[in-house]
Design a protein around this motif. Sequence first.
Motif, mmCIF file in Angstrom:
data_model
loop_
_atom_site.group_PDB
_atom_site.id
_atom_site.type_symbol
_atom_site.label_atom_id
_atom_site.label_comp_id
_atom_site.label_asym_id
_atom_site.label_seq_id
_atom_site.Cartn_x
_atom_site.Cartn_y
_atom_site.Cartn_z
ATOM 1 N N UNK A 1 86.093 -32.714 -18.930
ATOM 2 C CA UNK A 1 86.267 -32.930 -17.493
ATOM 3 C C UNK A 1 84.898 -32.740 -16.855
ATOM 4 N N UNK A 2 84.430 -33.797 -16.205
ATOM 5 C CA UNK A 2 83.108 -33.777 -15.574
ATOM 6 C C UNK A 2 83.264 -33.886 -14.064
ATOM 7 N N UNK A 3 82.482 -33.122 -13.299
ATOM 8 C CA UNK A 3 82.468 -33.362 -11.852
ATOM 9 C C UNK A 3 82.070 -34.819 -11.605
ATOM 10 N N UNK A 4 82.683 -35.449 -10.624
ATOM 11 C CA UNK A 4 82.388 -36.858 -10.364
ATOM 12 C C UNK A 4 80.898 -37.062 -10.114
ATOM 13 N N UNK A 5 80.246 -36.074 -9.495
ATOM 14 C CA UNK A 5 78.806 -36.184 -9.234
ATOM 15 C C UNK A 5 77.994 -36.183 -10.528
ATOM 16 N N UNK A 6 78.530 -35.619 -11.606
ATOM 17 C CA UNK A 6 77.825 -35.549 -12.891
ATOM 18 C C UNK A 6 78.161 -36.733 -13.797
ATOM 19 N N UNK A 7 79.217 -37.462 -13.466
ATOM 20 C CA UNK A 7 79.661 -38.567 -14.322
ATOM 21 C C UNK A 7 78.572 -39.621 -14.479
ATOM 22 N N UNK A 8 77.782 -39.858 -13.457
ATOM 23 C CA UNK A 8 76.705 -40.856 -13.545
ATOM 24 C C UNK A 8 75.708 -40.492 -14.637
ATOM 25 N N UNK A 9 75.431 -39.194 -14.813
ATOM 26 C CA UNK A 9 74.539 -38.750 -15.887
ATOM 27 C C UNK A 9 75.145 -39.083 -17.251
ATOM 28 N N UNK A 10 76.443 -38.877 -17.387
ATOM 29 C CA UNK A 10 77.131 -39.193 -18.641
ATOM 30 C C UNK A 10 77.033 -40.688 -18.920
ATOM 31 N N UNK A 11 77.338 -41.493 -17.930
ATOM 32 C CA UNK A 11 77.290 -42.949 -18.092
ATOM 33 C C UNK A 11 75.871 -43.408 -18.400
ATOM 34 N N UNK A 12 74.885 -42.799 -17.762
ATOM 35 C CA UNK A 12 73.499 -43.159 -18.035
ATOM 36 C C UNK A 12 73.154 -42.917 -19.501
#
Length: 150
Positions: free
Chosen positions: A49-60
């Motif tokens: 479970x990732x904070x939505x604000x951190x999801x972009x880092x995961x996708x990157x």
Amino acid sequence: MVDAGAAMFLGEFQHTLDPKGRVILPSAFRELLREGLVMTVGLDNCLTVHPVADWQRVVSGLRDLRSTDRRERAFARMITSSAHPDEPDRQGRITIPARLRDYARLTKDVTVVGADSRVELWNSDAWAQYRDQAITDFANTDEPFNLGIF
């Protein structure tokens, strides 16, 4: 490099899955996930479970994988195709879709684990087995990865 203001999740908490497939988040985690979250499959048959604000880092990071490599392509595909956005309700519960509950073998007892920038949801029996082996391995580690923390 992790942003100094990034969410930090710590600790281990025992919770129960309700009949609607919801689990309550520890109060310490709710504020950090208030703006929303993305849940997906994780390694070792847990959910992350990732904070939505951190999801972009995961996708990157996933975008940096080579689409020409079959294993890397499959890894990125599984993470993104399994992703489920959600936000905690007023009681701090999140809904875990059936396909994700099946993947992590979540039926009743759920261990919610703080894992720095993410939360992990584990079948409690699987977590206990994993944790027991990991703590034994940790206790017998000769060189703690040259991190400069010991």
